[in-house]
Design a protein around this motif. Structure first.
Motif, PDB file in Angstrom:
ATOM      1  N   ASP A   6      -1.051  49.389 -53.476  1.00  0.00           N
ATOM      2  CA  ASP A   6      -0.194  48.671 -52.531  1.00  0.00           C
ATOM      3  C   ASP A   6      -0.804  47.313 -52.176  1.00  0.00           C
ATOM      4  O   ASP A   6      -0.110  46.289 -52.139  1.00  0.00           O
ATOM      5  CB  ASP A   6      -0.006  49.483 -51.249  1.00  0.00           C
ATOM      6  N   LEU A   7      -2.102  47.310 -51.881  1.00  0.00           N
ATOM      7  CA  LEU A   7      -2.759  46.066 -51.471  1.00  0.00           C
ATOM      8  C   LEU A   7      -2.725  45.040 -52.597  1.00  0.00           C
ATOM      9  O   LEU A   7      -2.440  43.856 -52.363  1.00  0.00           O
ATOM     10  CB  LEU A   7      -4.201  46.348 -51.050  1.00  0.00           C
ATOM     11  N   LYS A   8      -3.003  45.483 -53.818  1.00  0.00           N
ATOM     12  CA  LYS A   8      -2.996  44.537 -54.940  1.00  0.00           C
ATOM     13  C   LYS A   8      -1.590  44.001 -55.194  1.00  0.00           C
ATOM     14  O   LYS A   8      -1.425  42.826 -55.557  1.00  0.00           O
ATOM     15  CB  LYS A   8      -3.546  45.213 -56.197  1.00  0.00           C
ATOM     16  N   ALA A   9      -0.572  44.831 -54.999  1.00  0.00           N
ATOM     17  CA  ALA A   9       0.801  44.359 -55.172  1.00  0.00           C
ATOM     18  C   ALA A   9       1.149  43.310 -54.122  1.00  0.00           C
ATOM     19  O   ALA A   9       1.841  42.318 -54.413  1.00  0.00           O
ATOM     20  CB  ALA A   9       1.761  45.536 -55.086  1.00  0.00           C
ATOM     21  N   LEU A  10       0.658  43.500 -52.898  1.00  0.00           N
ATOM     22  CA  LEU A  10       0.957  42.576 -51.809  1.00  0.00           C
ATOM     23  C   LEU A  10       0.192  41.264 -51.952  1.00  0.00           C
ATOM     24  O   LEU A  10       0.709  40.194 -51.620  1.00  0.00           O
ATOM     25  CB  LEU A  10       0.644  43.244 -50.469  1.00  0.00           C
ATOM     26  N   TRP A  11      -1.046  41.349 -52.401  1.00  0.00           N
ATOM     27  CA  TRP A  11      -1.850  40.138 -52.563  1.00  0.00           C
ATOM     28  C   TRP A  11      -1.589  39.431 -53.890  1.00  0.00           C
ATOM     29  O   TRP A  11      -1.820  38.227 -54.015  1.00  0.00           O
ATOM     30  CB  TRP A  11      -3.339  40.482 -52.453  1.00  0.00           C
ATOM     31  N   GLY A  12      -1.176  40.176 -54.884  1.00  0.00           N
ATOM     32  CA  GLY A  12      -0.944  39.581 -56.191  1.00  0.00           C
ATOM     33  C   GLY A  12      -2.220  39.010 -56.791  1.00  0.00           C
ATOM     34  O   GLY A  12      -3.305  39.587 -56.651  1.00  0.00           O
ATOM     35  N   PRO A  13      -2.143  37.849 -57.439  1.00  0.00           N
ATOM     36  CA  PRO A  13      -3.318  37.278 -58.111  1.00  0.00           C
ATOM     37  C   PRO A  13      -4.411  36.821 -57.154  1.00  0.00           C
ATOM     38  O   PRO A  13      -5.508  36.469 -57.612  1.00  0.00           O
ATOM     39  CB  PRO A  13      -2.727  36.084 -58.882  1.00  0.00           C
ATOM     40  N   ARG A  14      -4.151  36.830 -55.857  1.00  0.00           N
ATOM     41  CA  ARG A  14      -5.204  36.451 -54.899  1.00  0.00           C
ATOM     42  C   ARG A  14      -6.238  37.558 -54.716  1.00  0.00           C
ATOM     43  O   ARG A  14      -7.295  37.318 -54.129  1.00  0.00           O
ATOM     44  CB  ARG A  14      -4.585  36.124 -53.542  1.00  0.00           C
ATOM     45  N   CYS A  15      -5.945  38.775 -55.195  1.00  0.00           N
ATOM     46  CA  CYS A  15      -6.858  39.903 -54.985  1.00  0.00           C
ATOM     47  C   CYS A  15      -8.079  39.787 -55.888  1.00  0.00           C
ATOM     48  O   CYS A  15      -7.949  39.634 -57.111  1.00  0.00           O
ATOM     49  CB  CYS A  15      -6.132  41.216 -55.272  1.00  0.00           C
ATOM     50  N   PRO A  16      -9.278  39.867 -55.320  1.00  0.00           N
ATOM     51  CA  PRO A  16     -10.487  39.816 -56.147  1.00  0.00           C
ATOM     52  C   PRO A  16     -10.672  41.121 -56.922  1.00  0.00           C
ATOM     53  O   PRO A  16      -9.979  42.111 -56.667  1.00  0.00           O
ATOM     54  CB  PRO A  16     -11.609  39.611 -55.122  1.00  0.00           C
ATOM     55  N   PRO A  17     -11.605  41.174 -57.878  1.00  0.00           N
ATOM     56  CA  PRO A  17     -11.911  42.425 -58.560  1.00  0.00           C
ATOM     57  C   PRO A  17     -12.255  43.510 -57.549  1.00  0.00           C
ATOM     58  O   PRO A  17     -12.952  43.242 -56.557  1.00  0.00           O
ATOM     59  CB  PRO A  17     -13.123  42.083 -59.431  1.00  0.00           C
ATOM     60  N   ALA A  18     -11.769  44.735 -57.781  1.00  0.00           N
ATOM     61  CA  ALA A  18     -11.832  45.772 -56.751  1.00  0.00           C
ATOM     62  C   ALA A  18     -12.624  46.986 -57.201  1.00  0.00           C
ATOM     63  O   ALA A  18     -12.404  47.526 -58.296  1.00  0.00           O
ATOM     64  CB  ALA A  18     -10.415  46.207 -56.369  1.00  0.00           C
ATOM     65  N   ILE A  19     -13.529  47.417 -56.319  1.00  0.00           N
ATOM     66  CA  ILE A  19     -14.289  48.656 -56.491  1.00  0.00           C
ATOM     67  C   ILE A  19     -13.870  49.619 -55.386  1.00  0.00           C
ATOM     68  O   ILE A  19     -13.790  49.236 -54.217  1.00  0.00           O
ATOM     69  CB  ILE A  19     -15.806  48.409 -56.408  1.00  0.00           C
ATOM     70  N   VAL A  20     -13.598  50.865 -55.738  1.00  0.00           N
ATOM     71  CA  VAL A  20     -13.267  51.898 -54.753  1.00  0.00           C
ATOM     72  C   VAL A  20     -14.386  52.921 -54.720  1.00  0.00           C
ATOM     73  O   VAL A  20     -14.814  53.418 -55.769  1.00  0.00           O
ATOM     74  CB  VAL A  20     -11.934  52.597 -55.088  1.00  0.00           C
ATOM     75  N   TYR A  21     -14.863  53.222 -53.496  1.00  0.00           N
ATOM     76  CA  TYR A  21     -15.876  54.271 -53.321  1.00  0.00           C
ATOM     77  C   TYR A  21     -15.167  55.535 -52.862  1.00  0.00           C
ATOM     78  O   TYR A  21     -14.563  55.565 -51.785  1.00  0.00           O
ATOM     79  CB  TYR A  21     -16.939  53.853 -52.311  1.00  0.00           C
ATOM     80  N   PHE A  22     -15.236  56.579 -53.678  1.00  0.00           N
ATOM     81  CA  PHE A  22     -14.569  57.837 -53.371  1.00  0.00           C
ATOM     82  C   PHE A  22     -15.520  58.762 -52.609  1.00  0.00           C
ATOM     83  O   PHE A  22     -16.392  59.394 -53.205  1.00  0.00           O
ATOM     84  CB  PHE A  22     -14.081  58.507 -54.656  1.00  0.00           C
ATOM     85  N   HIS A  23     -15.333  58.850 -51.295  1.00  0.00           N
ATOM     86  CA  HIS A  23     -16.029  59.844 -50.479  1.00  0.00           C
ATOM     87  C   HIS A  23     -15.392  61.220 -50.666  1.00  0.00           C
ATOM     88  O   HIS A  23     -16.065  62.249 -50.600  1.00  0.00           O
ATOM     89  CB  HIS A  23     -15.947  59.477 -48.995  1.00  0.00           C
ATOM     90  N   GLU A  24     -14.078  61.233 -50.821  1.00  0.00           N
ATOM     91  CA  GLU A  24     -13.323  62.465 -51.007  1.00  0.00           C
ATOM     92  C   GLU A  24     -12.093  62.115 -51.826  1.00  0.00           C
ATOM     93  O   GLU A  24     -11.822  60.953 -52.103  1.00  0.00           O
ATOM     94  CB  GLU A  24     -12.896  63.093 -49.672  1.00  0.00           C
ATOM     95  N   ASN A  25     -11.343  63.125 -52.252  1.00  0.00           N
ATOM     96  CA  ASN A  25     -10.082  62.859 -52.931  1.00  0.00           C
ATOM     97  C   ASN A  25      -9.076  63.915 -52.505  1.00  0.00           C
ATOM     98  O   ASN A  25      -9.444  65.014 -52.080  1.00  0.00           O
ATOM     99  CB  ASN A  25     -10.266  62.816 -54.446  1.00  0.00           C
ATOM    100  N   GLN A  26      -7.810  63.590 -52.618  1.00  0.00           N
ATOM    101  CA  GLN A  26      -6.760  64.469 -52.106  1.00  0.00           C
ATOM    102  C   GLN A  26      -6.220  65.436 -53.157  1.00  0.00           C
ATOM    103  O   GLN A  26      -5.336  66.235 -52.862  1.00  0.00           O
ATOM    104  CB  GLN A  26      -5.622  63.624 -51.524  1.00  0.00           C
TER     105      GLN A  26
END
Length: 370
Positions: free
Chosen positions: A78-98
């Motif tokens: 969602d965030l990348k869709a809203l920011w579009g090309p302004r979004c920097p490279p993204a790392i996600v830290y998974f503490h848990e998963n659903q």
């Protein structure tokens, strides 16, 4: 090492518990410049669905950062869709998963949150899981989860996400080990339970085992720590009455120093968790000198040296009761194991693991500058 520190934006939609510990530790130890923007640790379901809508307006110029870091309780797609090309490279830290998180009693699994994890994984440039067992469990469950779709199943997802994944144990705030462990004399041995007061930590099994110890008339003291939320399981109210003679601490410690003092006074720390993707609370207790008694599953085996698995890992409730009675009856027998574990878990101290995080950040940012 980079010529200049990276400018990293860290969005934490659930700033509490292990998420807060990780964020604060990373900021305190990283060689990079990290700007942390947070939301309070409540209503996690609403955070997963709505945090991106908040952060997309909260950050006016995301393009000025070299890297975006966020945790799993937000929809990165969602965030990348809203920011579009302004979004920097993204790392996600998974503490848990659903996909693997146990559903609370009386609730049914809401599949939208599992799909949020999946689309977040697809949108990320890199994913970090907090343990090998967590990463393995996620990818073991992923095809079963996708099989719930009645048709047009995206079986390609695992192959798209898995190459972007790695494991980085979170850093922990641990005391430096300088002297051998001192024997605790005088008072009865102290049993520590320092986990969240929630259903996935399975407090019913812990208090059931303690009840068996009580029936055997083995003396012990009890410190029940950990963070309490609005709907604590009923087992706590019942246990407060049953163990009123043994309880010396009930509830969240007043401050960090008080918490660490209880851990240092402890003889044994017990977990009966049904879900644990790393176990910061157990690592903290081991660093303070507690012998851990832990289920032979989840992340726990990878926290311990293999040689101590027979002393510290149990198979079922009867096994836990047997081991706990042995430790409480003759705690001095386990002093060498406790002392060894104090030193072993120093590998999880922030000064000893921050370089791996910083190098990862540089690698991902550098790949996108090239």
């Amino acid at each position: 090492m980079s010529v200049r520190p990276l400018e990293i934006l860290f969005l934490e939609p659930f700033y509490g518990g292990s998420h807060r510990e990780f964020a604060d530790g990373l900021l305190a130890h990283s060689r990079h410049r990290i700007e942390l923007v947070t939301l309070p640790a409540r209503w996690w379901k609403w955070r997963m669905r709505g945090a991106a809508l908040h952060f997309c307006r909260e950050i006016p110029a995301p393009e000025r950062y070299d890297l975006l870091l966020t945790s799993d309780l937000m929809s990165l797609s969602d965030l990348k869709a809203l920011w579009g090309p302004r979004c920097p490279p993204a790392i996600v830290y998974f503490h848990e998963n659903q996909l693997t998180y146990p559903v609370a009693p009386g609730e049914r699994m809401d599949y939208q949150f599992g799909f949020t994890d999946i689309t977040t994984g697809l949108a990320a440039d890199h994913l970090l899981f907090n343990s090998e067992s967590h990463l393995t469990a996620f990818f073991d469950q992923l095809p079963r989860f996708l099989a719930k779709l009645p048709e047009y199943r995206p079986t390609w997802v695992a192959g798209a996400v898995r190459p972007k994944c790695a494991v980085r144990h979170p850093g922990c705030r641990l005391p430096v080990v300088d002297e051998p462990l001192a024997e605790k004399k005088g008072a009865s041995p102290l049993v520590v339970w320092n986990h969240r007061w929630e259903h996935d930590k399975n407090p019913e099994a812990f208090f059931k085992a303690l009840g068996q110890i009580q029936k055997q008339k083995i003396p012990f003291r009890l410190a029940v720590l950990g963070e309490r939320f609005n709907n604590a399981p009923a087992a706590f109210e019942q246990a407060e009455k049953r163990f009123r003679e043994e309880i010396v601490q009930w509830g969240f410690a007043a401050d960090r120093a008080a918490y660490l003092a209880w851990l240092k006074a402890g003889t044994v720390v017990v977990s009966t968790a049904r879900q644990e993707n790393f176990g910061i609370a157990v690592v903290e207790a081991m660093a303070a000198g507690c012998l851990p008694l832990l289920p032979r599953r989840l992340s726990y085996p990878e926290l311990l040296p293999e040689a101590l698995h027979p002393d510290c890992l149990y198979s079922n409730t009867a096994d836990l009761v047997n081991r706990l009675s042995g430790v409480l009856s003759r705690p001095e027998r386990f002093t060498p194991q406790r002392d060894r574990l104090r030193r072993h878990v120093q590998r999880f101290a922030w000064p000893n693991c921050i370089e791996a995080f910083d190098d990862c950040f540089e690698e991902i940012a550098g790949a996108h500058r090239a």
